[in-house]
Structures are given as C-alpha cells and as structure tokens.
Design an enzyme around this catalytic site. Sequence first.
Site, PDB file in Angstrom:
ATOM      1  CG  ASP A 111     -15.418  11.562  83.102  1.00 55.75           C
ATOM      2  OD1 ASP A 111     -16.261  11.208  83.920  1.00 55.75           O
ATOM      3  OD2 ASP A 111     -15.833  12.145  82.139  1.00 55.75           O
TER       4      ASP A 111
ATOM      5  CD  GLU B  24     -22.229   7.649  83.613  1.00 54.53           C
ATOM      6  OE1 GLU B  24     -22.306   8.025  82.396  1.00 54.53           O
ATOM      7  OE2 GLU B  24     -22.264   8.525  84.609  1.00 54.53           O
TER       8      GLU B  24
HETATM    9  O1  FUB Z   1     -17.868  13.179  81.593  1.00 50.42           O
HETATM   10  C1  FUB Z   1     -19.182  12.810  81.044  1.00 50.42           C
HETATM   11  C2  FUB Z   1     -19.809  11.522  81.485  1.00 50.42           C
HETATM   12  O2  FUB Z   1     -19.907  11.784  82.909  1.00 50.42           O
HETATM   13  C3  FUB Z   1     -18.655  10.436  81.618  1.00 50.42           C
HETATM   14  O3  FUB Z   1     -18.409   9.905  80.373  1.00 50.42           O
HETATM   15  C4  FUB Z   1     -19.465   9.693  82.524  1.00 50.42           C
HETATM   16  O4  FUB Z   1     -18.903   8.506  83.197  1.00 50.42           O
HETATM   17  C5  FUB Z   1     -19.756  10.625  83.564  1.00 50.42           C
HETATM   18  O5  FUB Z   1     -18.780  10.801  84.552  1.00 50.42           O
END
Ligand code: FUB
Length: 450
Positions: free
Chosen positions: A25, A212
Amino acid sequence: MIGLAMATMPTFAQNPIIRNQFSADPTARVFNGKIYLYPSHDIPPASAEDFPRKDWFCMEDYHVFSSENMTEWTDHGKIFDQKQVPWGKPDAYSMWAPDCIEKDGKYYFYFPDAPKTGFGFGIGVAVADNPEGPYTVLDKNIEGISGIDPCVLQASDGNSYIFWGAGRCAKLKDNMIELAEDTPTEIVKFGDREFKMTGVNCLNGLPSRQAEGPFAFEYNGNYYLTYPYVRNNTEVIGYAMSKNPMGPYEYKGLILEEWPDCWTIHQSVVNYKGQWYLFYHHNNYSPNFDKSRSACVDSLFFNPDGTIQQVKPTLRGVGINKATEKIQIDRYSSISDGASISYLYENNADTTKRFEGWKTTFAKAGSYVQYNRVDFEQGAAKVIINYKSAKGGKVTISDLKGNVITEVKLKGNNQFTEQTFPVKNSPKGICDLKITAQTQDIEIDWISFK
Ligand code: FUB
C-alpha cells in the site's frame, strides 16, 4: 511522542524498491524536495495464538522511507506500532494502508486500525514536526469515519478532503483531525441491513466492485480519483475524473491491470522533479502468499486531454543506476528466449532468504538480457561479474548499437564467485546495456563496473 527506531538502512533501485522487508500500500509524498514513502508493513503471520488467521493480512506497525534520486531508499525505521495506538486494539494486526500530508509545518499521518471496542476499522491520526517523525498518535480516531485506506487531498479550493474505503469522501476541518460540520450522511443498504454512512460516495454509478484504497490528486484543473476494484477475479486500478473534489466523478479507464497471482493492488500517484510516478505493490518476494507484498514504482504519463496512459509494470523500475553499483540484471528491461530469472535461494525452506534477490540463468548460447540506464560517468576500466557456471563460458557486454564494451571468459565454478575483467571499450555517460551469454548454462547474480 514516539521515538524513532533510527534503523536507517539504504536499499537500492529497481522493482521492488524496498528490499529488506515487505512494504504494501505505498503512499508516496514529496516533502522538502525529497520523496517520502509511507507503506503499510506485511509481516509473516504472527503465532497462531496471537493471530489465528494464517491466510490474512498481518500488519503491526509502520515504517517511513525516503529517497532523493528514486533509486536509493533509506528506511527511517518504525514510526509506531499497534500497541501505541490509544484507541486501537493492541493485537489486531490491522495497520492497513496509510497516508501522510503536511499542513502549516505539521505532518499528519492517517492510518486505519481496528478499534478497541466495536468492529471494523477506524481512522486515526498521528502528528509530527518532521516527515520521518517522531509521531504522536492522537488519543481518538476521527469521529464519523468507519473504514479503511485514508487518503487526504489538499485541493486548490483551499480545503482538505479525506477519502476512505470504497470511495467515500468528506471535507476536513482546518484542524485536519475532524470532519467539517456540514458533512452529509446517507443511509446505505448492504443486503438486508441499513447503515448510516458519512460523506459522499464518489464512486456512485462507476465500476467499483469491492473497491478500496482511494487515492485522489489534482492536476491541471482536474481532480483524479484512482482506486482498486475487482474487474474479474482480482483487483485492477481504475480512475475517474471530476472538476470538483467531491465529484461527481466520471470513470476514465484502467491505470494498471490485475496481477495473476496477487489479489490486491494499491496505488499512489505523485510528481517528483517534473516526472509523474505510479507507486503500487506486488507480491514479488512471496509468490505463494499474496498477503506479503512489496512496493514498486513506474513512470506514469498523461495524454494531452488529461487522461492517464495505462502503466505497464516493469522490473527495471525508474531511475538511473551508477555503473559502480551492483547492477542486478535480473531486473531487466527486456529478456530473450533461453534466459530466465529465479530466486537465488529458491530451494531454501527459509523464505526470508528471498530478500537476497534473484539471479539470471542463461540456459542457451545467444540468450541475453537488456538493462537500461546505467551511468558510466567518466567511464570504467574493469567489470566484476558475480556468477556461477560449472563449465564456465563466455559473456559479452555491449551497448544497444552493438558496440562491445567487453567480452569475458568465465572460469568454471560451483558456487557464486566474483571474477574481475578488463573493460575494453567503456561508454561514458548513460548507456543501455545488453548482456549476452555466448555459451550455455551460466547464472549471473549481478555485474558492477569500476
Ligand atoms: O494492506 C491491507 C489492505 O489490502 C489495504 O488496506 C487494501 O487497500 C489492500 O491493499
């Protein structure tokens, strides 16, 4: 205030860019002429007692990295961990995707975490006087936000907007830690259940299955909202544009296609010294477990109408290598049939050995890799090759016009060893290299000039 671990450790060019730990991320920001990277931090699953979900993200802290040249990254160490979040569950291992921005000389680090009571995620803020910290984690999470993956857009209209989760957005107060008084709410149905949600849904009506990781930025009078969503079975990165920070946004297409072997992607877009970059992650060091990811970067380009050209991820990444560095040719720019890459320690049961990197195997005579952008400055007199080849063999290093830089005869060996050879015809300045095996069965770890 949380003290810095001061574990400064340089890492080197190419993808992945962080080579001493997992780094998912990746949010990149430019502060004081340097580029800072705020990734989340996958760790090998904690003990089953501490963390029963062996198949899930296990994330307990944050590190911050910086670079001045996009090839050499410094790890400034851990900035805080889950036990230091007053409102967070100290053993949730849920320190997911963060962001960091600067306002009036203060650095605001936004991060998701599981709250001590209740369920889901809250978004907390930690504040520092410097991008590297030390950070003070605020006592409470941001009231009104339930969700993951915060991103703060400082818009040219003078306001700051926080985006989170599946593309929700709300204006922040000037204090950067509370939502504006006029933040709207709406009732959203998930199946049979109804939830009161804060802010607006900027992805309303756009392709957004399991969306997301929103990352918003402004360029040339347009607002861009980039976000991962599931197109088929795994995530792609799409983007939408608007004339207003809170939308409505119009979907424009993909920035990055899905990985075959990693369910998530997560992105940030930044301009550093006049070039745009896309930061993203892939499970380079963990092919069999996609919850252990690594940050990567490639250049990003806009079309004249403001739309974004799709990025093709590379191993070579960005930046220029000095000829005197260890040039990991397995991060090639292009590769021929008969040449392939694999982990140096693939058969080792200890998968942390994968951080040692890769080697290039030249199985056939005539196979080659091309490695772009090596800076010879005033030229080189010698080349060191770290290789393994039972029978030995011949290797030619040339430029792309076919000028031979050197041709070397490798002695037979049974383990990786360095051998030094004269350079016959050194380039000066920046040169794209072609490394060709003239005989079969040669493995090369790296080459370096002096
Ligand atoms: O790294 C955990 C989660 O996986 C992140 O918050 C999302 O965006 C995905 O990359």
